[in-house]
Scaffold this motif. Structure first.
Motif, PDB file in Angstrom:
ATOM      1  N   PRO A 243     -26.958  13.153 -32.756  1.00  0.00           N
ATOM      2  CA  PRO A 243     -28.051  13.948 -32.020  1.00  0.00           C
ATOM      3  C   PRO A 243     -27.531  14.381 -30.651  1.00  0.00           C
ATOM      4  O   PRO A 243     -26.915  13.486 -30.011  1.00  0.00           O
ATOM      5  CB  PRO A 243     -29.041  13.033 -32.047  1.00  0.00           C
ATOM      6  N   ASN A 244     -27.456  15.378 -30.404  1.00  0.00           N
ATOM      7  CA  ASN A 244     -27.197  15.839 -28.815  1.00  0.00           C
ATOM      8  C   ASN A 244     -28.039  15.437 -28.000  1.00  0.00           C
ATOM      9  O   ASN A 244     -29.407  15.881 -27.835  1.00  0.00           O
ATOM     10  CB  ASN A 244     -26.924  17.189 -28.848  1.00  0.00           C
ATOM     11  N   LYS A 245     -27.878  14.370 -27.239  1.00  0.00           N
ATOM     12  CA  LYS A 245     -28.733  13.865 -26.160  1.00  0.00           C
ATOM     13  C   LYS A 245     -28.777  14.611 -24.775  1.00  0.00           C
ATOM     14  O   LYS A 245     -27.753  14.289 -23.923  1.00  0.00           O
ATOM     15  CB  LYS A 245     -28.515  12.455 -25.757  1.00  0.00           C
ATOM     16  N   HIS A 246     -29.633  15.664 -24.703  1.00  0.00           N
ATOM     17  CA  HIS A 246     -29.428  16.545 -23.798  1.00  0.00           C
ATOM     18  C   HIS A 246     -29.812  16.067 -22.350  1.00  0.00           C
ATOM     19  O   HIS A 246     -30.576  15.297 -21.968  1.00  0.00           O
ATOM     20  CB  HIS A 246     -30.419  17.711 -23.871  1.00  0.00           C
ATOM     21  N   HIS A 247     -28.759  16.481 -21.214  1.00  0.00           N
ATOM     22  CA  HIS A 247     -28.972  15.934 -20.029  1.00  0.00           C
ATOM     23  C   HIS A 247     -29.156  17.121 -19.240  1.00  0.00           C
ATOM     24  O   HIS A 247     -28.173  18.149 -19.193  1.00  0.00           O
ATOM     25  CB  HIS A 247     -27.776  15.110 -19.392  1.00  0.00           C
TER      26      HIS A 247
END
Length: 297
Positions: A243-247
């Motif tokens: 999962p792309n843990k967006h920042h």
């Protein structure tokens, strides 16, 4: 209405087994969560309530404890192999077994500057996993890990993507890349030092994530899978879910402050979910062992 029993299996889920080795003053610990599933001709139990061929799930639980005592726990994979083969070879109605193991990591407490002999501290969120399937086609061993959360603050970009009338995302030449990895890898055999191999695979995943410049998370998954196959000849297949843990960059302009990639807010959802399967050329197929594996991405 005409109905038939299409498929069935049963087992004991999540037996917590903690094995402490006390042979010397410096103790050792293995902390497992063991789930067992048996397959065979148990149709009578479902259709007629006839339990004569059913090995109770409570018995399966007891076997996990007994095997931890009599055989020890060399590794999650080896422990699962022992249990799975016992079910198939010694319980007559059983034609196939799957044993899934999660291992929780503990690190030694440091007291007065030295590691303590019998005190530990639970280590992080990461969980080691193993899934072993034993049936008439042989033994399939799948090692793995989940919840390995990693982040790098640069050497990642995402640009040049497809756009349409709904696209609002802008190109990113230098972004934070963070994810929580679920990785599973299939072994070519069953006679391995699984602890040592696990350490190598984990180290390769981390070093690849850190060292390789990422043009996209998709590319990073390919690079990690390829690197594992290059480093560990006993591994024939790698499956990765990330999962792309967006920042996102926080807007500090209302406060008259610049923000050159220093302050972010982390969004937990929605998130991109990137998955990949990397297979060694010529590797034999695993049949449905992947499909039946708990937690397979």
């Amino acid at each position: 209405m005409t109905a038939r029993l299409h498929a069935h299996q049963y087992g004991k889920a999540e037996t917590r087994v903690v094995r402490i080795v006390r042979d010397t003053p410096r103790h050792e610990i293995r902390d497992l969560n063991v789930s067992t599933v048996l397959r065979g001709d148990f149709a009578a139990a479902y259709l007629d309530g006839d339990q004569s061929a059913v090995l109770p799930t409570d018995t399966q639980k007891n076997m996990s404890f007994v095997f931890a005592k009599t055989h020890g726990i060399a590794s999650p994979e080896q422990f699962a192999i022992l249990l799975g083969r016992h079910f198939v070879e010694h319980v007559e109605p059983v034609s196939g077994a799957r044993v899934d193991v999660q291992e929780y990591a503990w690190v030694r407490a440091v007291v007065d500057g030295a590691e303590h002999d019998h005190t530990w501290v639970r280590s992080g969120q990461e969980v080691r996993t193993a899934s072993v399937t034993v049936d008439d086609s042989g033994t399939t061993v799948i090692g793995g890990l989940r919840d390995l959360t990693v982040l790098k603050s640069t050497a990642s970009e995402f640009r040049g993507f497809l756009r349409d009338e709904f696209t609002t995302l802008v190109d990113a030449d230098d972004r934070v890349l963070a994810t929580s990895l679920t990785v599973q890898w299939r072994y070519a055999g069953t006679d391995l030092d699984y602890d040592a191999t696990y350490a190598v695979v984990r180290a390769v995943i981390l070093s690849t994530f850190a060292a390789e410049h990422s043009l996209a998370l998709q590319q990073t998954l390919w690079q990690m899978g390829e690197a594992v196959l290059d480093a560990v000849p006993q591994v024939v297949e790698v499956r990765i879910a990330a999962p792309n843990k967006h920042h996102f960059l926080a807007d500090l302009s209302p406060f008259g402050l610049p923000n050159p990639g220093e302050v972010f807010f982390a969004a937990d959802r929605p998130y991109g979910l990137i998955e990949a399967v990397v297979v060694r050329e010529g590797a034999p197929d695993a049949g449905d062992a992947w499909i039946r594996s708990v937690g397979a991405p």
